[in-house]
Motif scaffolding. Structure first.
Motif: not given
Ligand code: MUC
Ligand code: MG
Length: 366
Positions: A346, A348, A116, A111, A114, A124, A120-121
């Protein structure tokens, strides 16, 4: 990017009060923090809460498994190659919490790489989820006080009630909880294998009369015919937890009629195998929900990421409150439960920054 080091750091954090269930009691969080560092400086974390009564692991065995078995195959590997790493880890049987923590730390690294958050990966599905609280065994008065504190301080409206003792005692607690909390709250029960099949069948009917919606691990699932008899006779779904700890184990349990719903825990299946289990359940039309391994803060954050990542999990309350039993932990920012909900981080990866001073204070290997 390559993994450059893997550490397993044993911790000891006192509890504010013990937490009891039919198969054991915990009085301190003797957890192991797994930390994976990459050659470009990313650091991912995972948490292993050893539960000898459930998986046969101890803090020492988790440290040894990570150090002696898993680190040698992880160092030099690409953290994105999670399927290859999974295959390497699964060459060792069992050691569920150790594997869960390694997988969690890997997703944290991925994460961050990326940019993220993990939820989300994963897909989401939601930004936050409802929180459920697991009420440990005690007198009816103690159990009600625990639930009321959670409701009043955090707005929680879903409760998993530990049962599995003499049935009259458990029913008195459930009656008291229902009377105090009202009909609108969700109550479900977990016997941690405390009953035999005959007792469990009576219990399931009586619990259903009090609006209890599910019954987790009523008896040892190894009592094969007994468990199937419970599933057939129970008016409420029987949930697999400690009898359904692997992908294949979940498949067998559902197909054999030993359980009808599945509790998923990042503490034992990380994100990779938890997602596979949830997909299996979805395909079979079986509900899956996130349970709590009496987790600390890192696994609480990870559980929320999993719940917000996958739609089939986001529908159900997620068991996230047990970290509140701990007097402290090593996370810089504790999880927050407000109005009965908890939001995914939120930042990463997991967004689980470790406080170096707290880590130095609570680690037991220095
Ligand atoms: C649960 O849901 O059973 C108690 C023992 C364990 O391994 O997990 C907890 C919670
Ligand atoms: Mg359980």
């Amino acid at each position: 990017m390559k993994i450059s080091s893997v550490e397993a750091i044993p911790l000891a954090v006192p509890y504010r009060r013990p937490f009891a269930f039919a198969s054991g009691t915990v009085t301190a969080a003797d957890h192991v923090l797994v930390r994976i560092t990459t050659d470009d400086g990313l650091v991912g974390v995972g948490e292993a809460p050893p539960r000898p009564y459930t998986y046969g692991e101890t803090a020492s065995s988790v440290v040894a498994a990570v150090r002696d078995l898993f680190a040698p195959v992880l160092v030099g590997a690409d953290p994105f190659a999670r399927e290859r790493i999974r295959a390497d880890l699964h060459r060792t049987v069992a050691n569920n919490a150790a594997k869960g923590a390694v997988d969690t730390a890997l997703w944290d690294v991925v994460g961050q790489a990326c940019g993220q958050p993990v939820h989300v990966l994963l897909g989401h599905a939601a930004d936050d989820v409802r929180a459920a609280h697991m009420i440990g065994l005690g007198t009816p008065r103690e159990m009600v006080a625990d639930a009321v504190e959670m409701r009043d301080d955090h707005g929680v409206e879903a409760f998993k009630v530990k049962v599995g003792r003499e049935l009259g005692v458990d029913l008195a607690a459930v009656r008291a909880l229902r009377a105090e909390l009202g009909d609108a709250v969700e109550l479900y029960a977990d016997a941690n294998r405390g009953w035999d099949a005959d007792t469990a069948i009576v219990a399931a009917r009586r619990l259903a009369d009090h609006g209890v919606t599910m019954l987790e691990e009523p008896n040892p699932a190894d009592d094969v015919l007994g468990r199937r008899r419970i599933v057939r006779a129970s008016p409420i779904p029987v949930v697999g937890d400690e009898s359904t700890i692997t992908l294949g184990g979940v498949a067998r349990s559902l197909l054999d009629g030993d359980s009808e719903s599945i509790s998923v825990k990042v503490a034992r299946t990380g994100f990779t195998d938890s997602a596979k289990i949830v997909g299996l359940c979805e395909g079979l039309g079986v509900s899956a929900m996130i349970g709590n391994q009496i987790d600390g803060m890192v696994n609480t954050v990870a559980s929320v990421a999993l719940g917000c990542g996958l739609a089939a999990l986001a529908r159900h309350p997620v068991e996230v409150t047990n970290f509140l039993l701990m007097s402290d932990d090593v996370l810089a920012e504790p999880p927050v439960i407000t109005d009965g909900r908890i939001a995914a981080r939120q930042a990463p990866g997991l967004g689980a920054t470790i406080d170096p001073d707290k880590l130095a204070h609570y680690r037991t290997d220095t």
